[in-house]
Design an enzyme around this catalytic site. Structure first.
Site, PDB file in Angstrom:
ATOM      1  N   ASP A   1       0.826  -1.200   0.000  1.00 42.65           N
ATOM      2  CA  ASP A   1       0.000   0.000   0.000  1.00 42.65           C
ATOM      3  C   ASP A   1       0.866   1.258   0.000  1.00 42.65           C
ATOM      4  O   ASP A   1       1.860   1.338   0.726  1.00 42.65           O
ATOM      5  CB  ASP A   1      -0.866  -0.027   1.282  1.00 42.65           C
ATOM      6  CG  ASP A   1      -1.949   1.024   1.284  1.00 42.65           C
ATOM      7  OD1 ASP A   1      -2.764   1.034   0.360  1.00 42.65           O
ATOM      8  OD2 ASP A   1      -1.982   1.839   2.232  1.00 42.65           O
TER       9      ASP A   1
ATOM     10  N   GLU B   1       1.505  -0.437  -5.054  1.00 44.36           N
ATOM     11  CA  GLU B   1       0.536   0.597  -5.369  1.00 44.36           C
ATOM     12  C   GLU B   1       1.305   1.908  -5.389  1.00 44.36           C
ATOM     13  O   GLU B   1       1.677   2.436  -4.343  1.00 44.36           O
ATOM     14  CB  GLU B   1      -0.566   0.656  -4.302  1.00 44.36           C
ATOM     15  CG  GLU B   1      -1.680   1.596  -4.700  1.00 44.36           C
ATOM     16  CD  GLU B   1      -2.197   2.483  -3.577  1.00 44.36           C
ATOM     17  OE1 GLU B   1      -3.199   3.143  -3.801  1.00 44.36           O
ATOM     18  OE2 GLU B   1      -1.591   2.517  -2.483  1.00 44.36           O
TER      19      GLU B   1
END
Ligand code: NOJ
Length: 554
Positions: free
Chosen positions: A201, A243
């Site tokens: 993330d 990401e």
């Protein structure tokens, strides 16, 4: 080598345990429910499941606010249930990836509670503090309109703390060697429990310099190599999928010039330009995005996707392009979010038009990279715009026409199931589509099967062919003496497109249609003329009708 790099020819399916299937009837999806649906996923043909955060969390950001990295939220089951699940996946040849959310913790994490309570605590330095309100406290908010600042005053500590996201997600001080060691330990823990890798993330923020004095954060790319090396010592074929919604000129910093950093990244550039092409039928910017993100090491791979659990972020398009996409897919302000995106699912954006859905999916499956499918998109699920922010696209999976779509037996599901209207579970559900050979679900299953048999897309070099029209994208992939050509018509009108396959292949080759019987024979100059339906698409393998034989030599 080919089999070692499993992620290159994978099909990833992303889901949230809490909204997928509830086995114990408490209204919340759980690992036991997911386990019961593994045969469905295997039948769909996906090869890898990416689980969104399932660790203990107050759930204020859909689990991206963790309070214990080494456990399973009791609402979803136990660590025992998790290992039963990974075991069952492995029995079916499925791999598991999980979210790795280490840019920040929840403000309820014991580390943060300890850090704010006790200045002498070793955890104080695990977060990012300032005695005074930093001058640039309003800069860099990720959720404009909802989040006001990136620094918040904490009464207990009498200090300000930094949070790139919501104020309940204090940033970890990722420059600290202790935090870094903990981060590796978290990876090591889940690797030991059988996962094949992580969707990491917010990577640009994890590696950025942080602090009250930092005006312009600088990415510490070497950290990426440390993560990768550690992972590979522990498990040779484990990977990280980043990401990182960054500009193409920094992509290589994430992959590493020789592929020594992260193995995979989501291709946000291509994603945004795909939606522009779907909205405008102009494929030129998409071609540019493909060219701009082309060069990468042989072991590096893009993750290509249509929709995910967040808003469709259009922040990298020009204002005019963004307006075009808003007008086509999210004209109502209630459909838009954070001044940059659209909070809708794929099917409603495309008006449920089967031709456009097939075009979008066919394209995603044939763009350079590994496809990442969002749960529910395989049956054309809709969104619930009454829910706040990104919750609109996170409603429970629609399994059948039973109450609450067969997701739960409880009368109050964790999140309301979409009911009524064109996307309600009464009309859109797995059970009905399973029985219908022409359903979207069965079509996607066939397409996924074919995609796995076309490794040229995953492994090969691609070239954008010169097509005679601006609304048609023709891509050729070449790998180990095999080539495929994928053609997509973005226009609402039928058309005739002419193109040459190019120099690497025999000029008089037949293009063998992999999906139906209309093959294409080039003319003496090697030019092909293909008639495409509105939003039509073709997947061809280059060569004679013995193409299957060629494949078996791979
Ligand atoms: C990116 C995730 O995709 C998003 O859902 C989340 O809110 C932020 N990171 C913060 O973790």
């Amino acid at each position: 080598m080919v089999n070692d790099l499993w992620y290159k020819n994978a099909i990833i399916y992303c889901l949230s345990v809490g909204t997928f299937m509830d086995a114990n009837g408490d209204g919340v999806g759980d690992f036991r429910g997911l386990l019961r649906r593994l045969d469905y996923l295997q039948g769909l043909g996906i090869t890898t499941i990416w689980l969104m955060p399932f660790q203990p969390s107050p759930g204020r950001d859909n689990g991206y606010d963790i309070t214990d990295y080494y456990n399973v939220d009791p609402r979803y089951g136990s660590l025992g249930d998790f290992t039963e699940f990974t075991h069952a996946c492995h029995q079916r040849g499925l791999r598991v990836m999980i979210d790795l959310v280490v840019n920040h913790t929840s403000d309820q994490h014991p580390w943060f509670r300890e850090a704010r309570r006790d200045p002498e605590s070793k955890y104080r330095d695990w977060y990012v503090w300032s005695k005074k309100r930093p001058a640039h406290a309003k800069d860099g908010v990720v959720f404009p309109g909802v989040q006001k600042s990136t620094w918040t005053y904490d009464k207990e500590a009498s200090m300000w703390y930094f949070h790139r996201f919501y104020e309940f997600q204090p940033d970890l001080n990722t420059a600290s060697p202790f935090v870094q060691a903990e981060l590796l330990k978290i990876m090591g823990f889940w690797i030991q429990l059988g996962v094949s890798g992580f969707r990491m993330d917010a990577v640009p923020f994890v590696i950025a310099t942080k602090g009250a004095q930092v005006k312009r954060p600088v990415e510490q790319y070497d950290m990426l190599r440390t993560f990768r090396e550690f992972l590979q010592w522990r498990k040779g074929d484990a990977i990280i999928l980043a990401e990182a919604n960054v500009l193409p000129d920094t992509d290589m910093k994430y992959f590493g010039d020789a592929g020594e950093r992260l193995q995979m990244m989501f291709n946000f550039q291509v994603n945004q330009n795909t939606f522009y092409a779907l909205a405008s039928a102009d494929v030129a910017p998409l071609k540019n995005a493909l060219e701009a993100t082309k060069w990468r090491a042989a072991t590096a791979q893009w993750g290509v996707f249509l929709r995910n659990h967040d808003e469709l972020d259009l922040g990298r398009l020009s204002p005019k392009q963004r307006e075009t996409v808003f007008a086509a897919f999210g004209p109502d302000p209630a459909m838009q979010l954070y001044n940059r995106g659209i909070r809708r699912r794929l099917a409603p954006m495309l008006d449920g038009d089967r031709r456009r859905l097939e075009l979008a999916y066919s394209l995603m499956l044939t763009l350079p990279g590994t496809p990442v499918v969002r749960y529910g998109d395989e049956i054309g699920m809709g969104d619930d715009l009454r829910l706040p922010e990104r919750e609109s696209v996170r409603t429970p999976m629609q399994w059948s026409t039973e109450p609450h779509a067969g997701f739960t037996k409880h009368d109050r599901p964790v999140c309301p199931v979409i009911s009524g209207g064109p996307y309600g579970f009464e009309r859109v559900n797995v059970a009905s589509q399973r029985r219908d050979p022409n359903s979207l679900l069965n079509w996607i299953e066939r397409m996924i099967r074919m995609r796995k048999e076309v490794p040229e897309i995953s492994w090969g070099d691609f070239a954008i062919l010169k097509a005679s029209r601006d609304d048609v994208l023709a891509l050729r992939y070449h790998w180990r003496n095999n080539s495929v050509v994928c053609v997509h018509n973005f226009s609402a009108a039928a058309c005739t497109v002419k193109f040459r396959v190019g120099s690497k292949v025999g000029e008089n080759d037949v293009l063998v249609n992999l999906l139906s019987d209309d093959h294409s024979q080039g003319n003496a100059k090697g030019q092909h003329t293909v008639v495409l339906e509105p939003y039509g698409y073709r997947w061809f393998r280059v060569g004679g009708l013995d193409y299957l034989l060629k494949r078996s030599e791979v």
